[in-house]
Structures are given as C-alpha cells and as structure tokens.
Design a protein around this motif. Structure first.
Motif, PDB file in Angstrom:
ATOM      1  N   PRO A  85       0.850  -1.195   0.000  1.00 30.97           N
ATOM      2  CA  PRO A  85       0.000   0.000   0.000  1.00 30.97           C
ATOM      3  C   PRO A  85       0.883   1.242   0.000  1.00 30.97           C
ATOM      4  N   PHE A  86       0.350   2.372  -0.466  1.00 30.84           N
ATOM      5  CA  PHE A  86       1.164   3.589  -0.572  1.00 30.84           C
ATOM      6  C   PHE A  86       1.773   3.938   0.778  1.00 30.84           C
ATOM      7  N   GLN A  87       3.072   4.114   0.772  1.00 28.22           N
ATOM      8  CA  GLN A  87       3.755   4.618   1.976  1.00 28.22           C
ATOM      9  C   GLN A  87       5.066   5.252   1.545  1.00 28.22           C
ATOM     10  N   LEU A  88       5.579   6.117   2.421  1.00 31.25           N
ATOM     11  CA  LEU A  88       6.822   6.813   2.113  1.00 31.25           C
ATOM     12  C   LEU A  88       7.973   6.224   2.920  1.00 31.25           C
ATOM     13  N   SER A  89       9.149   6.247   2.320  1.00 32.39           N
ATOM     14  CA  SER A  89      10.351   5.768   3.014  1.00 32.39           C
ATOM     15  C   SER A  89      10.786   6.808   4.045  1.00 32.39           C
ATOM     16  N   GLU A  90      11.800   6.474   4.811  1.00 29.37           N
ATOM     17  CA  GLU A  90      12.372   7.400   5.794  1.00 29.37           C
ATOM     18  C   GLU A  90      12.755   8.739   5.140  1.00 29.37           C
ATOM     19  N   ASP A  91      13.160   8.662   3.856  1.00 29.06           N
ATOM     20  CA  ASP A  91      13.594   9.872   3.141  1.00 29.06           C
ATOM     21  C   ASP A  91      12.450  10.533   2.363  1.00 29.06           C
ATOM     22  N   ASN A 117       5.809  10.344  -5.974  1.00 29.56           N
ATOM     23  CA  ASN A 117       5.175  10.406  -4.648  1.00 29.56           C
ATOM     24  C   ASN A 117       3.710  10.815  -4.700  1.00 29.56           C
ATOM     25  N   ASP A 118       3.093  10.724  -5.872  1.00 32.15           N
ATOM     26  CA  ASP A 118       1.702  11.177  -5.996  1.00 32.15           C
ATOM     27  C   ASP A 118       0.745  10.048  -5.584  1.00 32.15           C
ATOM     28  N   GLN A 119       0.198  10.203  -4.407  1.00 33.26           N
ATOM     29  CA  GLN A 119      -0.671   9.151  -3.863  1.00 33.26           C
ATOM     30  C   GLN A 119      -1.978   9.023  -4.649  1.00 33.26           C
ATOM     31  N   ASN A 120      -2.424  10.139  -5.265  1.00 36.73           N
ATOM     32  CA  ASN A 120      -3.708  10.141  -5.970  1.00 36.73           C
ATOM     33  C   ASN A 120      -3.730   9.188  -7.159  1.00 36.73           C
ATOM     34  N   CYS A 121      -2.603   9.048  -7.839  1.00 31.38           N
ATOM     35  CA  CYS A 121      -2.598   8.146  -9.008  1.00 31.38           C
ATOM     36  C   CYS A 121      -1.749   6.904  -8.731  1.00 31.38           C
ATOM     37  N   TYR A 122      -1.588   6.594  -7.440  1.00 29.86           N
ATOM     38  CA  TYR A 122      -0.747   5.431  -7.084  1.00 29.86           C
ATOM     39  C   TYR A 122      -1.453   4.124  -7.394  1.00 29.86           C
ATOM     40  N   ASP A 142      -0.510   0.111  -6.753  1.00 27.68           N
ATOM     41  CA  ASP A 142       0.522  -0.735  -6.127  1.00 27.68           C
ATOM     42  C   ASP A 142       1.218  -1.618  -7.161  1.00 27.68           C
ATOM     43  N   LYS A 143       0.444  -2.110  -8.174  1.00 27.34           N
ATOM     44  CA  LYS A 143       1.029  -2.999  -9.195  1.00 27.34           C
ATOM     45  C   LYS A 143       1.950  -2.207 -10.138  1.00 27.34           C
ATOM     46  N   LYS A 144       1.428  -1.063 -10.622  1.00 27.19           N
ATOM     47  CA  LYS A 144       2.227  -0.278 -11.575  1.00 27.19           C
ATOM     48  C   LYS A 144       3.466   0.333 -10.907  1.00 27.19           C
ATOM     49  N   ALA A 145       3.345   0.670  -9.647  1.00 27.16           N
ATOM     50  CA  ALA A 145       4.515   1.216  -8.940  1.00 27.16           C
ATOM     51  C   ALA A 145       5.594   0.138  -8.798  1.00 27.16           C
ATOM     52  N   TYR A 146       5.157  -1.112  -8.602  1.00 32.61           N
ATOM     53  CA  TYR A 146       6.137  -2.218  -8.568  1.00 32.61           C
ATOM     54  C   TYR A 146       6.787  -2.350  -9.948  1.00 32.61           C
ATOM     55  N   GLY A 147       5.944  -2.367 -10.994  1.00 35.06           N
ATOM     56  CA  GLY A 147       6.465  -2.467 -12.371  1.00 35.06           C
ATOM     57  C   GLY A 147       7.437  -1.337 -12.671  1.00 35.06           C
ATOM     58  N   GLN A 148       7.084  -0.149 -12.232  1.00 28.44           N
ATOM     59  CA  GLN A 148       7.940   1.026 -12.438  1.00 28.44           C
ATOM     60  C   GLN A 148       9.316   0.831 -11.774  1.00 28.44           C
ATOM     61  N   SER A 149       9.289   0.311 -10.552  1.00 30.60           N
ATOM     62  CA  SER A 149      10.563   0.122  -9.836  1.00 30.60           C
ATOM     63  C   SER A 149      11.402  -0.960 -10.506  1.00 30.60           C
ATOM     64  N   LYS A 150      10.735  -1.972 -11.049  1.00 32.55           N
ATOM     65  CA  LYS A 150      11.468  -3.063 -11.708  1.00 32.55           C
ATOM     66  C   LYS A 150      11.997  -2.618 -13.077  1.00 32.55           C
ATOM     67  N   LEU A 151      11.250  -1.734 -13.738  1.00 32.36           N
ATOM     68  CA  LEU A 151      11.762  -1.136 -14.989  1.00 32.36           C
ATOM     69  C   LEU A 151      13.025  -0.331 -14.679  1.00 32.36           C
ATOM     70  N   ALA A 152      12.994   0.389 -13.565  1.00 25.76           N
ATOM     71  CA  ALA A 152      14.160   1.181 -13.163  1.00 25.76           C
ATOM     72  C   ALA A 152      15.358   0.272 -12.871  1.00 25.76           C
ATOM     73  N   ASN A 153      15.111  -0.897 -12.245  1.00 28.22           N
ATOM     74  CA  ASN A 153      16.205  -1.860 -11.999  1.00 28.22           C
ATOM     75  C   ASN A 153      16.859  -2.281 -13.311  1.00 28.22           C
TER      76      ASN A 153
END
Ligand SMILES: NC(=O)c1ccc[n+]([C@@H]2O[C@H](COP(=O)([O-])OP(=O)(O)OC[C@H]3O[C@@H](n4cnc5c(N)ncnc54)[C@H](OP(=O)(O)O)[C@@H]3O)[C@@H](O)[C@H]2O)c1
Length: 250
Positions: free
Chosen positions: A124-130, A189-194, A196-207
């Motif tokens: 679920p949407f959450q922010l890291s320590e930073d 960091n835009d929670q409105n259009c977050y 969870d699946k696409k954010a994972y895909g986005q992070s894996k594309l970045a990897n």
C-alpha cells in the motif's frame, strides 16, 4: 515465455527448471566475495546458500538482523565451513545504505559480486524514511545508491585480482506492466494516481534500465565488470505478503 513455463533449457543448457546448485556445479568461488541484499529469505537466501556452498565469502545484507542470523545458521547447519557474515542494511534509508557501505569498505576486503536482490512488492502507498514512495525507494533508489557507493571498490577489486566483477539486479517481467509513461519521475510520490502494481512495475523497470546503462558505461570505461538484470521466474516467497489473492489467480 514458453521456456519460462516449460523449463526447456536455453542456449546455455539451463532453463527455468534448473537449480542454483546445477548452474554452479564445478565452480570454485574460493576467491570471491559477494554481497547479497535481502539475503535472509527467499531467492536471496538460496543464492547465499549456494554461493557459500561454492566457497564464496558471502555477506548477507539485511534490515532484519534476527532473520539474517537465522539465515546464517541455516546455511552453517549443512555447510560448517561456509564463510557467511551478516551486515545491517535498510534499503529504504539513505543513511543506513551509507553506513552499510562505509562499514563494508572499512573491512578492507575485495568485492567481486553485488547481487541487488532485496525487494518489496505491491505494498500500500507509503513513504520511506527519506520521503520517497516505498517500492521505488527500496527496489530501485536504494540499490542505485548502494551500487554507486560500492562501485570504486568493485573496480579496484577487478583490477587487482584480474577477476571479472559481477553486478546483478533482480528485476521482473513486471517491468512490462508499469504506468503509461514508463517511469513517472514527476509523480513518484503522488498518492492520488498510485497503483501498487504499476509502482512495482515502475521500480522493476528502473532496476532494468539501471543495469543496462551501468553496463554500457562500465564497458565504455573499459572496466572488467558485467552488469545484468534478471527475472527469476515466479516463486512463492514472502514477497507475496501484500498480494496473496492476486498471486493465487496464477
Ligand atoms: N518471487 C518471485 O516470484 C519474484 C518474481 C520476480 C522478481 N522477483 C524479485 O526477486 C527479488 C527477491 O524476492 P523474493 O521473492 O526472494 O522475496 P522475499 O523472500 O520477500 O525477499 C525479499 C528480501 O528483501 C528484503 N527487503 C525488503 N525491503 C528491504 C529493505 N528496505 N532493506 C533491506 N532489505 C529489504 C526482505 O527483508 P524483510 O524480510 O525484512 O522484509 C527480504 O529478505 C525481489 O527483488 C523481487 O522483486 C521475485
């Protein structure tokens, strides 16, 4: 995809049904040191176990030190001469990453292999320590920063030992299922259009992009380090903690 599902071997002679022990059979990794992020569970633990079996010095980098020490004991149970150390690393904290890198460099040992394995999925949407969206922070930014901090050490090691260095980013076929624009740099960091699946895909594309670009730069510089990204297949692990229902559909 057919190979992935059926396990039919590819040109290397190995396929998705091959085990880590089969792939590394006959390899003597005595002279190698490997850091495995998230090496206390799942794919990372199996990677740590088998690299240790091949006599590499393995460093399990984990945020949960209890789990990391349990993982170490598990490896030692079957392999009493295994060289396994555990070190604290929380990839969603820039401070923790810097501390980890400083502590590792202070050990004054070689670094041949960096396996950027740790990850979170569909949380679920959450922010890291930073203050950065958690999947992007942990899966990509944390590993990006860690790799940069350790890169000189890896270059030195490859030069001094003459042994090719290896960096491996664990990505996923999920890199194909991201936001329409790919990576939403201006809306991380835009929670409105977050999603969870696409954010994972986005992070894996970045990897994946990180591995490709770093590989290109290191080749251009003539460094003896290869960088690859890998989709490991679909394996039931703790990664599914936020997605039990979704995964059960497959
Ligand atoms: N399993 C699959 O089917 C699959 C498919 C495609 C790609 N992958 C990729 O494979 C990699 C390994 O996943 P897995 O399936 O082995 O999952 P896993 O068992 O959940 O392992 C992930 C590891 O990452 C660690 N981790 C999470 N957040 C962290 C943080 N902030 N700092 C340090 N460590 C952190 C976890 O530690 P905690 O226990 O403390 O959370 C855990 O040890 C991931 O990058 C994943 O995206 C897996």
């Amino acid at each position: 995809m057919l190979r992935l599902i059926t396990g039919i071997p590819g040109p290397s002679g190995f396929g998705s049904a091959s085990t880590a022990e089969q792939v590394t059979e006959g390899i003597d990794a005595t002279n190698l040191t490997a850091i495995i992020t998230g090496g206390a569970s799942g794919i990372g633990l199996e990677t740590a176990r088998v690299l240790a079996l091949r006599r590499a010095h393995v460093i399990i980098a984990a945020r949960n030190m209890v789990a990391a020490n349990e993982a170490k004991q598990l490896i030692l149970k079957d392999n009493q001469t295994a060289r396994v150390d555990v070190m604290k690393l929380d990839l969603c904290s820039m401070k923790s990453i810097k501390d980890f890198a400083d502590n590792f460099i202070a050990l004054n040992i070689h670094l041949n292999i960096l396996i950027n394995n740790a990850g979170v999925m569909f949380c679920p949407f959450q922010l890291s320590e930073d203050g950065i969206e958690m999947q992007f922070a942990t899966n990509h930014l944390g590993h990006f920063y860690l790799t940069n901090l350790l890169l000189d050490k890896m270059k030195d090691t490859a030069r001094v030992t003459g042994i090719e260095g290896r960096i491996v980013n664990l990505t996923s076929v999920a890199h194909l299922h991201t936001y329409e624009e790919g990576i939403r740099f201006d809306k991380i960091n835009d929670q409105n259009c977050y999603s969870d699946k696409k954010a994972y895909g986005q992070s894996k594309l970045a990897n994946l992009l990180h591995a490709n670009e770093l590989s290109r730069r290191l080749q251009e510089e003539g460094e003896n380090i290869t960088v690859n990204s890998v989709h490991p297949g679909l394996i039931t692990t703790n990664l599914m903690r936020h997605s039990a229902r979704f995964v059960s559909m497959f």
